[in-house]
Write a protein that holds these residues in place. Structure first.
Motif, mmCIF file in Angstrom:
data_model
loop_
_atom_site.group_PDB
_atom_site.id
_atom_site.type_symbol
_atom_site.label_atom_id
_atom_site.label_comp_id
_atom_site.label_asym_id
_atom_site.label_seq_id
_atom_site.Cartn_x
_atom_site.Cartn_y
_atom_site.Cartn_z
ATOM 1 N N LEU A 72 5.076 14.125 5.911
ATOM 2 C CA LEU A 72 5.715 14.819 4.798
ATOM 3 C C LEU A 72 6.458 16.046 5.307
ATOM 4 N N ARG A 93 -10.496 9.520 3.955
ATOM 5 C CA ARG A 93 -9.730 8.342 4.380
ATOM 6 C C ARG A 93 -8.426 8.228 3.594
ATOM 7 N N ILE A 94 -8.539 8.316 2.275
ATOM 8 C CA ILE A 94 -7.354 8.076 1.439
ATOM 9 C C ILE A 94 -6.384 9.251 1.517
ATOM 10 N N GLU A 97 -4.339 8.781 4.588
ATOM 11 C CA GLU A 97 -3.286 7.781 4.344
ATOM 12 C C GLU A 97 -2.114 8.354 3.571
ATOM 13 N N LEU A 98 -2.433 9.265 2.648
ATOM 14 C CA LEU A 98 -1.402 9.761 1.733
ATOM 15 C C LEU A 98 -0.647 10.966 2.289
ATOM 16 N N SER A 134 -2.459 4.186 9.139
ATOM 17 C CA SER A 134 -1.304 4.446 8.279
ATOM 18 C C SER A 134 -0.086 4.865 9.100
ATOM 19 N N PHE A 226 -6.025 12.269 -4.692
ATOM 20 C CA PHE A 226 -5.067 11.164 -4.508
ATOM 21 C C PHE A 226 -3.845 11.393 -5.393
ATOM 22 N N VAL A 227 -4.100 11.905 -6.585
ATOM 23 C CA VAL A 227 -3.002 12.158 -7.517
ATOM 24 C C VAL A 227 -2.092 13.257 -6.969
ATOM 25 N N SER A 230 -0.146 11.870 -3.994
ATOM 26 C CA SER A 230 0.801 10.818 -4.391
ATOM 27 C C SER A 230 2.052 11.403 -5.040
ATOM 28 N N ILE A 231 1.852 12.340 -5.943
ATOM 29 C CA ILE A 231 3.028 12.813 -6.684
ATOM 30 C C ILE A 231 3.885 13.750 -5.828
ATOM 31 N N ALA A 233 4.133 13.625 -2.472
ATOM 32 C CA ALA A 233 4.789 12.789 -1.464
ATOM 33 C C ALA A 233 5.965 12.031 -2.077
#
Lengths: 240, 240
Positions: A72, A93-94, A97-98, A134, A226-227, A230-231, A233
């Motif tokens: 990013l 982990r997640i 990835e993000l 990832s 995660f939210v 996600s948003i 990125a």
């Protein structure tokens, strides 16, 4: 080049083909990351340039410029209240990835759990595996757990947010858009199940954090990171 | 009102205080959902109006208009290739928190697993629990697993996307923004670990699906649904 440790420097620290390391950076590389002479690491100037670098006593020798596609543009650091149980494994982990840059596990008023050093090692191993899977250029840094107050003061960042599901707070995405492009670093605090205490929220606001919402549904503490990632990125990468 | 089953009708089906149910809707309510006379359900007109309704033989009697704050304006249906192991439990739980309308488990070429009926019951129970925890107005529908080809043709939707990490596909968010407001329904297919096969991708494109990216990092199959829901929900809800 994948999965090397990395540090951020200011562009002024580069002279010819060398990086003049500050005392703190040298301490971080040799004591925290335990690098020795000749070990490789990544140097980032915080504005998109990356170099593969080799440690040579008190400076870094630049080996080559790196093409980085999977990171990013803006460094995202998360202050995450530790959940009960093993939920933090999935979070690490997640989030890796993000695209997370740094995760700081927080011991908050509502999470008394103080994890063992084995857990910290486990999280770092999970982050390394997830970074590789990832295809990221580096492994996110997982801090040792700190108190909420310590966490609030860890970073100098242009934008600091604290997520709070209840109440009439503006959406994180709305706040981020108002600030616009050109940010280098963003710090976001996410609370435990049951939310932050009123005192924690007040301390955060006093430390320069802005209270934000992540939408209209009540999210579990382990879902909220995660939210966030996600948003932000998608906001940075939807031009492609 | 929470956790009632619901159906979408067209506004023309409402006459006075009654909903004239179509044959298929009646079948769904009485045979699939197993509602009896007097049981309550929710009727949505697809453009933001909701009513609490009571089943009365072949029609629904409207009891009251509902104020719905926690649902997305646009219905999101996910076609999700079943992962190996128990990863789907978390997918169902988190997607429910994030506002999904419908989840269709897909048996794809690269996931041969055909889950037991106990698993389906388990996922539906998880969805009901997560809907309650996140204070949603309804429980997402979890379909019985279908083949990829069946899944492709399940829905009539204005916008259909298939996520593909490799290749030079436009970002989902970019595509969504080009379409703009006013959509009622979006269908998104997310592949198994290892991605869709070339043949599956071609079939999807032939069925009206557009290939999209979710960003520059390679996501696990179980992570991608969270990204899809997070970015679309934020796009719809960041005005607050």
């Amino acid at each position: 080049m994948a999965q090397l440790q990395r540090i951020t420097i200011s562009p002024q620290q580069i002279r010819d083909n060398q990086v003049v390391l500050e005392k703190e950076q040298l301490h971080y590389l040799t004591r925290v990351l335990r690098l020795s002479d000749g070990d490789k690491f990544i140097v980032m100037d915080g504005v998109g340039k990356w170099w593969l670098t080799s440690l040579q006593s008190e400076y870094g020798e630049i080996l080559e410029a790196l093409e980085v596609q999977t990171e990013l543009k803006v460094s995202i650091s998360l202050l995450l209240a530790l959940p009960k149980g093993n939920g933090f494994d999935d979070v690490v982990r997640i989030c890796t990835e993000l695209g997370v840059d740094t995760i700081v596990p927080i011991i908050s008023e509502r999470t008394l759990l103080n994890p063992s050093s084995q857990k910290l090692e486990r999280w770092r191993r999970i982050a390394a595996e997830a970074a590789e899977q990832s295809e990221r250029a580096f492994v996110p840094t997982i801090y040792e757990p700190v108190s909420f107050t310590q966490g609030l003061n860890l970073f100098e960042a242009e934008q600091k947010y604290i997520c709070e599901g209840r109440g009439d707070n503006p959406h994180l995405l709305k706040c981020w858009r108002q600030v616009g492009e050109g940010q280098l670093k963003i710090v976001i605090a996410i609370g435990p199940e049951g939310g932050w205490s009123q005192e924690e929220l007040e301390n955060a606001v006093n430390a320069g954090f802005k209270m934000v919402s992540l939408g209209r549904r009540i999210l579990r503490a382990v879902t909220a990171p995660f939210v966030v990632l996600s948003i932000l990125a998608a906001e940075m990468e939807n031009n492609s």
